[in-house]
Design a protein around this motif. Structure first.
Motif, PDB file in Angstrom:
ATOM      1  N   TYR A  14       0.870  -1.177   0.000  1.00 57.92           N
ATOM      2  CA  TYR A  14       0.000   0.000   0.000  1.00 57.92           C
ATOM      3  C   TYR A  14       0.899   1.217   0.000  1.00 57.92           C
ATOM      4  CZ  TYR A  14       0.630   0.778   5.047  1.00 57.92           C
ATOM      5  OH  TYR A  14       1.157   1.021   6.277  1.00 57.92           O
ATOM      6  N   PHE A  34      -3.202  10.767  -2.249  1.00 60.67           N
ATOM      7  CA  PHE A  34      -3.649   9.502  -2.809  1.00 60.67           C
ATOM      8  C   PHE A  34      -3.380   8.355  -1.843  1.00 60.67           C
ATOM      9  CE2 PHE A  34       0.787   9.681  -3.946  1.00 60.67           C
ATOM     10  CZ  PHE A  34       1.223   8.372  -3.805  1.00 60.67           C
ATOM     11  N   TYR A  35      -4.146   7.297  -2.027  1.00 63.77           N
ATOM     12  CA  TYR A  35      -3.960   6.029  -1.316  1.00 63.77           C
ATOM     13  C   TYR A  35      -4.108   4.935  -2.360  1.00 63.77           C
ATOM     14  CZ  TYR A  35      -4.823   1.983   1.620  1.00 63.77           C
ATOM     15  OH  TYR A  35      -4.753   0.741   2.201  1.00 63.77           O
ATOM     16  N   SER A  36      -3.164   4.010  -2.410  1.00 64.14           N
ATOM     17  CA  SER A  36      -3.193   2.933  -3.383  1.00 64.14           C
ATOM     18  C   SER A  36      -2.848   1.633  -2.674  1.00 64.14           C
ATOM     19  CB  SER A  36      -2.182   3.211  -4.494  1.00 64.14           C
ATOM     20  OG  SER A  36      -2.209   2.192  -5.457  1.00 64.14           O
ATOM     21  N   GLN A  37      -3.611   0.570  -2.954  1.00 66.95           N
ATOM     22  CA  GLN A  37      -3.344  -0.719  -2.314  1.00 66.95           C
ATOM     23  C   GLN A  37      -3.527  -1.848  -3.317  1.00 66.95           C
ATOM     24  OE1 GLN A  37      -5.371  -1.485   1.344  1.00 66.95           O
ATOM     25  NE2 GLN A  37      -4.441  -3.497   1.566  1.00 66.95           N
ATOM     26  N   LYS A  46      -6.577  -4.085  -7.217  1.00 67.81           N
ATOM     27  CA  LYS A  46      -5.960  -2.836  -6.779  1.00 67.81           C
ATOM     28  C   LYS A  46      -7.019  -1.764  -6.558  1.00 67.81           C
ATOM     29  CE  LYS A  46      -2.381   0.436  -8.073  1.00 67.81           C
ATOM     30  NZ  LYS A  46      -1.540   0.924  -9.152  1.00 67.81           N
ATOM     31  N   ASP A  48      -7.448   2.409  -5.755  1.00 69.00           N
ATOM     32  CA  ASP A  48      -6.816   3.729  -5.743  1.00 69.00           C
ATOM     33  C   ASP A  48      -7.843   4.759  -5.310  1.00 69.00           C
ATOM     34  OD1 ASP A  48      -4.273   2.956  -6.784  1.00 69.00           O
ATOM     35  OD2 ASP A  48      -5.125   2.913  -8.801  1.00 69.00           O
ATOM     36  N   THR A  50      -7.929   8.956  -4.779  1.00 69.18           N
ATOM     37  CA  THR A  50      -7.225  10.228  -4.915  1.00 69.18           C
ATOM     38  C   THR A  50      -8.203  11.360  -4.644  1.00 69.18           C
ATOM     39  OG1 THR A  50      -7.676  10.279  -7.283  1.00 69.18           O
ATOM     40  CG2 THR A  50      -5.565   9.371  -6.613  1.00 69.18           C
ATOM     41  N   GLN A  93     -11.099   4.281  -7.562  1.00 68.09           N
ATOM     42  CA  GLN A  93     -10.931   3.398  -8.722  1.00 68.09           C
ATOM     43  C   GLN A  93     -10.536   1.999  -8.247  1.00 68.09           C
ATOM     44  OE1 GLN A  93      -8.416   4.937 -11.851  1.00 68.09           O
ATOM     45  NE2 GLN A  93      -7.595   2.922 -12.245  1.00 68.09           N
ATOM     46  N   TYR A  94     -11.175   0.985  -8.828  1.00 70.38           N
ATOM     47  CA  TYR A  94     -10.861  -0.413  -8.514  1.00 70.38           C
ATOM     48  C   TYR A  94     -10.524  -1.122  -9.813  1.00 70.38           C
ATOM     49  CZ  TYR A  94     -11.232  -5.197  -6.883  1.00 70.38           C
ATOM     50  OH  TYR A  94     -10.958  -6.507  -6.587  1.00 70.38           O
ATOM     51  N   ASP A 107     -14.455   3.100 -11.929  1.00 68.27           N
ATOM     52  CA  ASP A 107     -14.087   4.268 -11.130  1.00 68.27           C
ATOM     53  C   ASP A 107     -15.249   5.235 -11.071  1.00 68.27           C
ATOM     54  OD1 ASP A 107     -13.070   6.601 -13.319  1.00 68.27           O
ATOM     55  OD2 ASP A 107     -12.905   4.544 -14.006  1.00 68.27           O
TER      56      ASP A 107
END
Length: 117
Positions: A14, A34-37, A46, A48, A50, A93-94, A107
């Motif tokens: 992440y 932003f956060y992304s995992q 994944k 995201d 933002t 967004q996935y 998204d």
């Protein structure tokens, strides 16, 4: 600035980050983050997220209505103005692999923008 944390056993990660911009003309700061995992490496699931405030530069050409003998009236030498657009937004967004090399993505974004010269 960002921070990345990996999980070597699951091969996931992440990441959290942000950006700060300051405009001297507006005398105002813009913040975005932003956060992304990545959930798994099998399906590459994944997420995201933002959001924040960003400023984009937009160029606009102004045409001259009167004919003139000045060089500025020649074709291609129209007056160009700088416009700026401020966008305040949040986006989720996935993404996931559904078959070998074929991905699907969904998204959703909410934003509000306004222009200033």
């Amino acid at each position: 600035m960002s921070y990345l944390k990996e999980n070597p056993t699951k091969k996931t990660f992440y990441e959290v980050g942000g950006l700060i911009n300051y405009g001297y003309r507006r005398k105002q700061a813009s913040f975005s983050g932003f956060y992304s995992q990545l959930f798994d490496r099998v399906y590459y699931s994944k997420l995201d997220i933002t959001g924040g405030s960003t400023v984009h530069q937009v160029w606009r050409r102004l045409s001259h209505k009167k004919k003139s003998s000045t060089p500025s009236a020649l074709p291609g030498l129209e007056k160009t103005m700088q416009n700026f657009t401020t966008k305040i937004f949040i986006r989720v967004q996935y993404e996931q692999e559904v078959y070998n090399g074929i991905f699907t993505r969904a998204d959703i974004e909410y934003c509000k923008s306004y222009t200033f010269v």
